[in-house]
Design a protein around this motif. Structure first.
Motif, PDB file in Angstrom:
ATOM      1  N   ALA A 266       0.830  -1.206   0.000  1.00 39.19           N
ATOM      2  CA  ALA A 266       0.000   0.000   0.000  1.00 39.19           C
ATOM      3  C   ALA A 266       0.862   1.254   0.000  1.00 39.19           C
ATOM      4  O   ALA A 266       0.599   2.201  -0.757  1.00 39.19           O
ATOM      5  N   VAL A 267       1.896   1.275   0.819  1.00 41.28           N
ATOM      6  CA  VAL A 267       2.799   2.434   0.862  1.00 41.28           C
ATOM      7  C   VAL A 267       3.493   2.607  -0.479  1.00 41.28           C
ATOM      8  O   VAL A 267       3.570   3.712  -1.019  1.00 41.28           O
ATOM      9  N   ALA A 268       3.985   1.512  -1.033  1.00 40.05           N
ATOM     10  CA  ALA A 268       4.702   1.582  -2.310  1.00 40.05           C
ATOM     11  C   ALA A 268       3.806   2.098  -3.426  1.00 40.05           C
ATOM     12  O   ALA A 268       4.183   3.021  -4.163  1.00 40.05           O
TER      13      ALA A 268
ATOM     14  N   TYR B 287       8.606   4.094 -10.989  1.00 40.02           N
ATOM     15  CA  TYR B 287       7.423   3.545 -11.647  1.00 40.02           C
ATOM     16  C   TYR B 287       6.775   4.502 -12.659  1.00 40.02           C
ATOM     17  O   TYR B 287       6.398   4.088 -13.744  1.00 40.02           O
ATOM     18  N   HIS B 288       6.628   5.767 -12.325  1.00 39.78           N
ATOM     19  CA  HIS B 288       5.936   6.710 -13.199  1.00 39.78           C
ATOM     20  C   HIS B 288       6.880   7.518 -14.091  1.00 39.78           C
ATOM     21  O   HIS B 288       6.427   8.437 -14.781  1.00 39.78           O
ATOM     22  N   LEU B 289       8.160   7.199 -14.095  1.00 39.69           N
ATOM     23  CA  LEU B 289       9.134   7.934 -14.897  1.00 39.69           C
ATOM     24  C   LEU B 289       9.752   7.012 -15.942  1.00 39.69           C
ATOM     25  O   LEU B 289       9.905   5.813 -15.704  1.00 39.69           O
ATOM     26  N   ASN B 290      10.134   7.596 -17.073  1.00 38.31           N
ATOM     27  CA  ASN B 290      10.865   6.777 -18.035  1.00 38.31           C
ATOM     28  C   ASN B 290      12.316   6.665 -17.566  1.00 38.31           C
ATOM     29  O   ASN B 290      12.730   7.303 -16.586  1.00 38.31           O
ATOM     30  N   GLU B 291      13.084   5.872 -18.261  1.00 36.93           N
ATOM     31  CA  GLU B 291      14.452   5.568 -17.818  1.00 36.93           C
ATOM     32  C   GLU B 291      15.321   6.816 -17.696  1.00 36.93           C
ATOM     33  O   GLU B 291      16.036   6.988 -16.710  1.00 36.93           O
ATOM     34  N   SER B 292      15.264   7.707 -18.679  1.00 41.74           N
ATOM     35  CA  SER B 292      16.117   8.905 -18.625  1.00 41.74           C
ATOM     36  C   SER B 292      15.636   9.886 -17.552  1.00 41.74           C
ATOM     37  O   SER B 292      16.460  10.527 -16.889  1.00 41.74           O
ATOM     38  N   GLU B 293      14.325  10.008 -17.375  1.00 39.87           N
ATOM     39  CA  GLU B 293      13.807  10.872 -16.309  1.00 39.87           C
ATOM     40  C   GLU B 293      14.242  10.365 -14.941  1.00 39.87           C
ATOM     41  O   GLU B 293      14.647  11.153 -14.087  1.00 39.87           O
ATOM     42  N   PHE B 294      14.161   9.064 -14.755  1.00 42.11           N
ATOM     43  CA  PHE B 294      14.558   8.526 -13.459  1.00 42.11           C
ATOM     44  C   PHE B 294      16.063   8.658 -13.241  1.00 42.11           C
ATOM     45  O   PHE B 294      16.501   8.985 -12.130  1.00 42.11           O
ATOM     46  N   ALA B 295      16.849   8.431 -14.268  1.00 43.05           N
ATOM     47  CA  ALA B 295      18.306   8.570 -14.140  1.00 43.05           C
ATOM     48  C   ALA B 295      18.663  10.002 -13.716  1.00 43.05           C
ATOM     49  O   ALA B 295      19.527  10.201 -12.852  1.00 43.05           O
TER      50      ALA B 295
ATOM     51  N   ILE C 226      10.453   1.195  -7.071  1.00 47.11           N
ATOM     52  CA  ILE C 226       9.203   1.838  -6.653  1.00 47.11           C
ATOM     53  C   ILE C 226       9.185   3.287  -7.119  1.00 47.11           C
ATOM     54  O   ILE C 226       8.216   3.755  -7.719  1.00 47.11           O
ATOM     55  N   PHE C 227      10.265   4.005  -6.849  1.00 49.74           N
ATOM     56  CA  PHE C 227      10.310   5.423  -7.184  1.00 49.74           C
ATOM     57  C   PHE C 227      10.318   5.668  -8.696  1.00 49.74           C
ATOM     58  O   PHE C 227       9.897   6.718  -9.157  1.00 49.74           O
TER      59      PHE C 227
ATOM     60  N   GLU D 106       5.250   5.684  -4.974  1.00 47.27           N
ATOM     61  CA  GLU D 106       5.264   5.769  -6.440  1.00 47.27           C
ATOM     62  C   GLU D 106       4.877   7.152  -6.945  1.00 47.27           C
ATOM     63  O   GLU D 106       5.282   7.555  -8.023  1.00 47.27           O
ATOM     64  N   HIS D 107       4.103   7.877  -6.185  1.00 52.54           N
ATOM     65  CA  HIS D 107       3.575   9.164  -6.629  1.00 52.54           C
ATOM     66  C   HIS D 107       4.406  10.361  -6.169  1.00 52.54           C
ATOM     67  O   HIS D 107       4.169  11.483  -6.628  1.00 52.54           O
ATOM     68  N   LEU D 108       5.369  10.145  -5.311  1.00 52.53           N
ATOM     69  CA  LEU D 108       6.130  11.268  -4.759  1.00 52.53           C
ATOM     70  C   LEU D 108       6.901  12.044  -5.821  1.00 52.53           C
ATOM     71  O   LEU D 108       7.067  13.257  -5.699  1.00 52.53           O
ATOM     72  N   LEU D 109       7.358  11.375  -6.857  1.00 53.51           N
ATOM     73  CA  LEU D 109       8.187  12.060  -7.848  1.00 53.51           C
ATOM     74  C   LEU D 109       7.385  12.815  -8.893  1.00 53.51           C
ATOM     75  O   LEU D 109       7.950  13.485  -9.742  1.00 53.51           O
ATOM     76  N   LEU D 110       6.083  12.734  -8.824  1.00 53.71           N
ATOM     77  CA  LEU D 110       5.240  13.403  -9.811  1.00 53.71           C
ATOM     78  C   LEU D 110       5.058  14.892  -9.532  1.00 53.71           C
ATOM     79  O   LEU D 110       4.655  15.642 -10.417  1.00 53.71           O
ATOM     80  N   LYS D 111       5.368  15.318  -8.334  1.00 50.71           N
ATOM     81  CA  LYS D 111       5.178  16.721  -7.948  1.00 50.71           C
ATOM     82  C   LYS D 111       6.564  17.342  -7.720  1.00 50.71           C
ATOM     83  O   LYS D 111       7.300  16.918  -6.839  1.00 50.71           O
TER      84      LYS D 111
END
Length: 107
Positions: free
Chosen positions: A46-48, A83-91, A80-81, A53-58
């Motif tokens: 539930a936390v994940a 999840y909503h980003l593509n590979e380059s965005e997350f990198a 987990i973090f 998963e949504h923390l990086l959207l804001k």
């Protein structure tokens, strides 16, 4: 899961205009950590899914995240973090986070 969806909505409202005071944010991360450490897979899921998963959207939350998530916890939870980003965005975020967390560790 419903609890963390509701808590996530409340958490998001804290960051609407500016970085909220520590006293308002701290309980969310403390409870999230306890859920992960409890050993209960439902609580951790539930936390994940409904919170982390949504923390990086804001952007305002992204910038503040190194104050609340340790470097070790972040690295252990990269999937987990990301999840909503593509590979380059997350990198790019990963690099930002690690640089910022290093600054917090030096304090």
């Amino acid at each position: 899961m419903a609890l963390w969806i509701e808590l996530g909505s409340i958490f998001d409202s804290l960051y609407r205009s500016e970085v909220p005071p520590d006293e308002a944010v701290r309980p969310f991360f403390q409870l999230a950590r306890r859920c992960f450490e409890s050993g209960g897979s439902e609580a951790a899921t539930a936390v994940a899914c409904a919170f982390y998963e949504h923390l990086l959207l804001k952007p305002s939350v992204r910038a503040d995240l190194p104050r609340w998530i340790s470097r070790a916890d972040f690295l252990a939870s990269e999937r987990i973090f990301s999840y909503h980003l593509n590979e380059s965005e997350f990198a790019a975020f990963r690099d930002e986070f690690l640089a910022a967390s290093a600054r917090f560790a030096q304090r």
